[in-house]
Scaffold this active site. Structure first.
Site, PDB file in Angstrom:
ATOM      1  N   TYR A 145      80.862  14.669  16.031  1.00 38.80           N
ATOM      2  CA  TYR A 145      80.395  14.131  14.758  1.00 38.80           C
ATOM      3  C   TYR A 145      78.870  14.065  14.749  1.00 38.80           C
ATOM      4  CZ  TYR A 145      79.310  10.264  11.498  1.00 38.80           C
ATOM      5  OH  TYR A 145      78.758   9.459  10.527  1.00 38.80           O
ATOM      6  N   ASP A 230      86.869   6.715  20.525  1.00 37.86           N
ATOM      7  CA  ASP A 230      86.703   6.445  19.099  1.00 37.86           C
ATOM      8  C   ASP A 230      87.977   6.925  18.403  1.00 37.86           C
ATOM      9  OD1 ASP A 230      86.119   6.674  16.352  1.00 37.86           O
ATOM     10  OD2 ASP A 230      83.981   6.893  16.742  1.00 37.86           O
ATOM     11  N   ILE A 232      89.121   6.181  15.183  1.00 41.34           N
ATOM     12  CA  ILE A 232      89.113   5.788  13.774  1.00 41.34           C
ATOM     13  C   ILE A 232      89.991   6.692  12.917  1.00 41.34           C
ATOM     14  CG2 ILE A 232      86.809   4.804  14.013  1.00 41.34           C
ATOM     15  CD1 ILE A 232      85.726   7.169  12.404  1.00 41.34           C
ATOM     16  N   LYS A 276      88.840   5.495   7.530  1.00 40.58           N
ATOM     17  CA  LYS A 276      89.572   6.760   7.426  1.00 40.58           C
ATOM     18  C   LYS A 276      91.066   6.540   7.195  1.00 40.58           C
ATOM     19  CE  LYS A 276      85.563   8.417   8.494  1.00 40.58           C
ATOM     20  NZ  LYS A 276      84.679   8.971   7.444  1.00 40.58           N
TER      21      LYS A 276
END
Length: 476
Positions: A145, A230, A232, A276
């Site tokens: 990202y 992570d 999410i 998300k």
């Protein structure tokens, strides 16, 4: 003499990345289904708008939650006053249970080990402050990202060392790549404090395999470093293989003994958010989960700089405590994401473009290497600029995600209506067919011939395409 700090004047924020530049161009000329049908369509924003109707329906049926009432009585004053930074207990409990539900209740989360933050951005930065000193490093698999260059580095001073992954194995992390990244950090005299992964992956749209996760856990255990997962996008895994949380791996490995938590258990941390999975990025709801009491304590104190409002916590506590709602939402969200991703993949295939096989996320990792004039990142940027300025689609080039191979792009599909996605695909197909002289139907083994002498101006057909005059979509 400069009157500003070095932090204020440095250029390490990452705002000049093509990832953010594409957003800027979109904002100058945003597409609208009625008022600006020739504008730039935003396909660079990973938002989930596919299940808003479910949430709106729940709000309409639960006026107390939306109106900040309890049993018909206003609690505005209660919510408006100062709240402790530990968070509202009812919300932390509901969030922990929702995190478990998304993971098929294969693992559970203790609310007392949750730290609430204003989104995942704040959660990741806070963890960096807790786990590393300025000048120390975290290893990250590529592509990753683009915002991590800001979130992990800008204010903390932490360095990112890439774990170079390639398309040869679907960009999976290998032990060799991990070791090479660790050795590269040592060559640069950087102390490695941990590995950070996104699972499911942004931008790949894939979940990590059990083998990858076990390898990562073995690696951090051997090196005595941290692992930040992570997660999410955990609720967006819409197809097989199913999502496996790193917490599930720890549970399977029996990392907790009779005397309490093992050292490994304390060095694995999870980042979560409702941006998300629930499609609520504007609510700014993030969380850190850690079994290290010291991390929880320090992160909780740091959360003072980015709290979630009491009103938001109250509303979401009521929403996530409704198990009928969460069960239906998770199921329907998977279904709609699966259908939308299939639509994008099918449309790209009709334009002669393939994708990495994905099973999660709000985007596809799209392979446009065959459209490059040369196998260089300069050629990738040239193609990206054509797509943004002429085709009027904002997509994210792989170079902004630190991909090692030119020609890959992240294309989002869940932040727009189905009609807008149809138009985007039609624009892209027309561009590829005309500019690259590609036949209407492309077989799996047919080669693509570049045609740099275009027969007519690209802008003509770009402006011709609109909701009023486009051709019917097959099968509709």
């Amino acid at each position: 003499m400069c009157m500003l700090s070095t932090k204020a004047t440095c250029n390490s924020h990452g705002q000049d990345s093509s990832y953010f530049l594409g957003w800027q161009e979109y904002e100058k000329n945003p597409f609208h289904e009625v008022s600006n049908t020739n504008g730039i369509i935003q396909m660079g924003l990973a938002e989930n708008q596919l299940c808003f109707d479910i949430l709106k329906s729940w709000l309409a049926k639960n006026p107390d939650a939306a109106g900040f009432q309890r049993n018909g009585e206003s609690i505005f004053g209660e919510l408006a006053l100062f709240q402790d930074y530990h968070g509202i207990p009812e919300f932390k409990k509901a969030l922990a249970e929702f995190m478990s539900e998304i993971r098929g209740n294969k693992v559970s989360f203790d609310p007392s080990h949750l730290v609430l933050t204003a989104g995942a951005t704040s959660a990741n930065e806070t963890l960096m402050f807790c786990l590393a000193e300025p000048g120390e490093a975290f290893l990250l698999p590529t592509p990753y990202y683009p915002g991590f260059d800001r979130d992990l580095k800008w204010r903390t001073g932490v360095e990112i060392v890439p774990i170079h992954c390639t398309s040869s194995n679907g960009f999976q992390v290998t032990e060799t790549a991990l070791t090479e990244a660790y050795q590269e950090a040592q060559k640069r005299n950087l102390r490695v404090k941990g590995v950070l992964v996104t699972n499911p992956s942004n931008p790949l749209g894939t979940t990590m395999t059990r083998n990858e996760l076990n390898m990562l856990v073995n690696f951090v255990e051997d090196k005595g470093i941290h692992l930040v997962s992570d997660e999410i996008y955990s609720g967006t895994a819409f197809s097989t293989p199913s999502f496996v949380s790193v917490m599930e791996i720890l549970k399977e490995r029996k990392c907790v003994d009779d005397y309490g938590c093992s050292e490994l258990w304390n060095r694995v941390h999870v980042v979560y958010s409702l941006s998300k999975d629930l499609g609520l990025p504007g609510f700014r709801v993030g969380a850190i989960y850690s079994n290290d009491d010291r991390v929880v304590s320090a992160a909780t104190k740091m959360s003072s700089f980015g709290l979630i409002s009491s009103q938001t916590q109250y509303l979401l506590a009521a929403m996530l405590s409704d198990k009928k709602l969460t069960k239906n939402y998770i199921s329907e969200n998977h279904k709609r994401l699966r259908q939308r991703q299939k639509k994008l993949v099918s449309g790209l295939q009709k334009a002669g473009i393939s994708c990495l096989k994905g099973n999660a996320g709000l985007f596809c990792w799209v392979d446009m290497r065959h459209l490059l004039r040369s196998n260089t990142f300069e050629a990738e940027m040239e193609l990206w600029k054509k797509i943004v300025y002429e085709v009027r689609l904002n997509i994210s080039p792989g170079s902004s995600c630190h991909c090692t191979e030119p020609g890959w792009f992240r294309v989002c599909f869940a932040n727009m209506s189905e009609d807008t996605l149809d138009l985007a695909l039609q624009r892209l197909k027309a561009f590829v067919t005309e500019y690259y002289n590609i036949p209407e139907v492309i077989g799996h083994h047919q080669t693509i011939r570049l045609n740099h002498s275009r027969r007519r101006s690209l802008t003509k057909w770009v402006f011709r395409l609109s909701f009023d005059d486009r051709s019917p979509i097959p099968g509709r």
